[in-house]
Design a protein around this motif. Structure first.
Motif, PDB file in Angstrom:
ATOM      1  N   GLU A  77       0.836  -1.205   0.000  1.00 14.05           N
ATOM      2  CA  GLU A  77       0.000   0.000   0.000  1.00 14.05           C
ATOM      3  C   GLU A  77       0.873   1.259   0.000  1.00 14.05           C
ATOM      4  OE1 GLU A  77      -2.583   0.946  -0.895  1.00 14.05           O
ATOM      5  OE2 GLU A  77      -3.875   2.037   0.486  1.00 14.05           O
ATOM      6  N   TRP A  80      -1.458   7.258  -4.314  1.00 17.04           N
ATOM      7  CA  TRP A  80      -1.931   7.069  -5.685  1.00 17.04           C
ATOM      8  C   TRP A  80      -0.900   7.338  -6.774  1.00 17.04           C
ATOM      9  CZ3 TRP A  80      -5.091   3.824  -7.212  1.00 17.04           C
ATOM     10  CH2 TRP A  80      -6.294   3.579  -6.567  1.00 17.04           C
ATOM     11  N   LEU A  83       1.126   4.183  -7.414  1.00 17.03           N
ATOM     12  CA  LEU A  83       0.269   3.053  -7.799  1.00 17.03           C
ATOM     13  C   LEU A  83      -0.337   3.267  -9.185  1.00 17.03           C
ATOM     14  CD1 LEU A  83      -1.444   2.336  -4.365  1.00 17.03           C
ATOM     15  CD2 LEU A  83      -0.102   0.687  -5.693  1.00 17.03           C
ATOM     16  N   LEU A  84      -0.709   4.524  -9.462  1.00 18.43           N
ATOM     17  CA  LEU A  84      -1.293   4.812 -10.780  1.00 18.43           C
ATOM     18  C   LEU A  84      -0.310   4.454 -11.889  1.00 18.43           C
ATOM     19  CD1 LEU A  84      -3.170   8.209 -10.352  1.00 18.43           C
ATOM     20  CD2 LEU A  84      -4.142   6.053 -11.170  1.00 18.43           C
ATOM     21  N   ARG A 135      -5.791   1.022  -1.576  1.00 19.85           N
ATOM     22  CA  ARG A 135      -5.611   1.478  -2.970  1.00 19.85           C
ATOM     23  C   ARG A 135      -4.907   0.375  -3.757  1.00 19.85           C
ATOM     24  NH1 ARG A 135      -5.054   5.885   0.357  1.00 19.85           N
ATOM     25  NH2 ARG A 135      -2.891   5.377   0.853  1.00 19.85           N
ATOM     26  N   TYR A 136      -3.902  -0.239  -3.121  1.00 23.25           N
ATOM     27  CA  TYR A 136      -3.184  -1.358  -3.761  1.00 23.25           C
ATOM     28  C   TYR A 136      -4.159  -2.457  -4.209  1.00 23.25           C
ATOM     29  CZ  TYR A 136      -0.599  -5.799  -3.677  1.00 23.25           C
ATOM     30  OH  TYR A 136      -0.103  -7.047  -3.970  1.00 23.25           O
ATOM     31  N   THR A 139      -6.105  -1.533  -7.225  1.00 20.92           N
ATOM     32  CA  THR A 139      -5.378  -1.649  -8.506  1.00 20.92           C
ATOM     33  C   THR A 139      -5.403  -3.092  -8.994  1.00 20.92           C
ATOM     34  OG1 THR A 139      -3.133  -2.088  -7.587  1.00 20.92           O
ATOM     35  CG2 THR A 139      -3.779   0.234  -7.872  1.00 20.92           C
TER      36      THR A 139
END
Ligand code: NAI
Ligand code: 15L
Length: 263
Positions: A77, A80, A83-84, A135-136, A139
């Motif tokens: 994690e 953004w 990760l994006l 968020r991870y 994705t």
């Protein structure tokens, strides 16, 4: 038919290393890629350094292979922006590269964190809907949908592995449910390289007595796990996660991080 030419992304990582060692000399070509150094190429290996966020580079990376094992990306994690780039744009670029190159199949490393907000008294299967815990995890749920788009619309066979905890051995009570041994990981990837499917989501888990996941879809494809975390129960069964939230939900320690939901 066993593919002859394989691309492995995330090859410098923990699981990439497991596959690199296990697959040495087994294919006509094992193309290894990562954004960090991969050392020197062994026999029938090729090394291409590439950022998954670079569409043109990824397109070149996918040329001339039959199958892709897509492990590359951020595996924890974080915010953004990173990760994006690595997980969202990276996975889009990978599938788009596969489409342009006419690649037969992609094995996508999803994660149990795509479904981590399901309580752990529930048995899930690959058909259980995502309930990301981070968020991870989101994705990874997105990656599973990218896989479906390119499978059903463009004919790229896609096997999504919701990997549990792939470690040399379980390290706490939770992992008695989620553990995937290195050897079973290799077995599952081998199934992904040879089985007949269009788009499947399965769990990456060993034959654990305490598993939270019904993995019959993987068994139908030919996966035969040989390991069971239970042999470590006496050693790690008393090592509990710190918080009640982490113990209640399948995602474990990813859940309390930034949690502001209803208990
Ligand atoms: P890792 O962090 O050791 O390896 C990931 C690799 O991806 C790293 O070598 C990193 O440099 C590379 N990478 C990151 N961003 C990149 C970018 N933009 N371009 C190119 N390469 C990039 O992770 P690990 O443990 O080997 O996991 C492999 C995959 O399996 C990951 O996608 C992870 O999310 C997934 N997974 C792993 C689990 C485990 O228990 N190890 C559990 C669930 C999922
Ligand atoms: C994952 O997705 C992570 O990449 C890995 O480091 C572990 O945290 C694993 O899940 C897990 O849930 O144990």
């Amino acid at each position: 038919m066993t593919p002859k030419r394989i691309l492995l992304t995330g090859a410098a990582g923990h699981l990439g290393g497991v596959l690199r060692r296990s697959f040495a000399g087994q294919f006509q070509l094992l193309r290894l890629s990562d954004v960090v150094s991969l050392g020197t190429a062994g026999e029938s290996e090729e090394i291409l350094t590439c950022d998954l966020a670079d569409a043109a580079a990824v397109r070149a990376l996918c040329e001339g292979v039959d199958a892709i094992i897509h492990l590359g990306g951020i595996a924890y994690e974080t915010g953004w922006p990173a990760l994006l780039q690595s997980n969202i744009v990276g996975t889009i670029n990978l599938y788009e590269g596969a489409r342009h190159a006419g690649v037969d199949r992609v094995i996508f490393a999803s994660s149990n964190h795509a479904t981590g907000m399901h309580p752990n008294d529930r048995t899930l299967s690959g058909e259980s809907p995502p309930r990301p815990d981070s968020r991870y995890g989101l994705t990874k749920a997105f990656g599973e949908d990218v896989a479906a788009l390119y499978a059903y619309k463009h004919g790229i066979r896609s096997l999504c592995l919701r990997i549990g905890s792939c470690l040399p051995k379980p390290d706490n009570r939770r992992a008695l449910s989620t553990w995937l041994s290195h050897a079973d990981f290799v077995r599952l990837v081998q199934v992904g390289l040879t089985a007949d499917y269009i788009h499947e989501i399965v769990y990456g888990v060993s034959d654990n007595t305490r598993s939270w996941w019904d993995n019959s879809a993987a068994y139908r494809l030919g996966y035969e796990p040989q390991d069971n975390a239970e042999i470590y129960a006496a050693e790690v069964g008393n090592i509990e996660l710190d918080t009640e939230l982490a113990r209640h939900y399948q995602g474990g320690n990813f859940v309390p991080n930034e949690f502001s939901g209803r208990k």
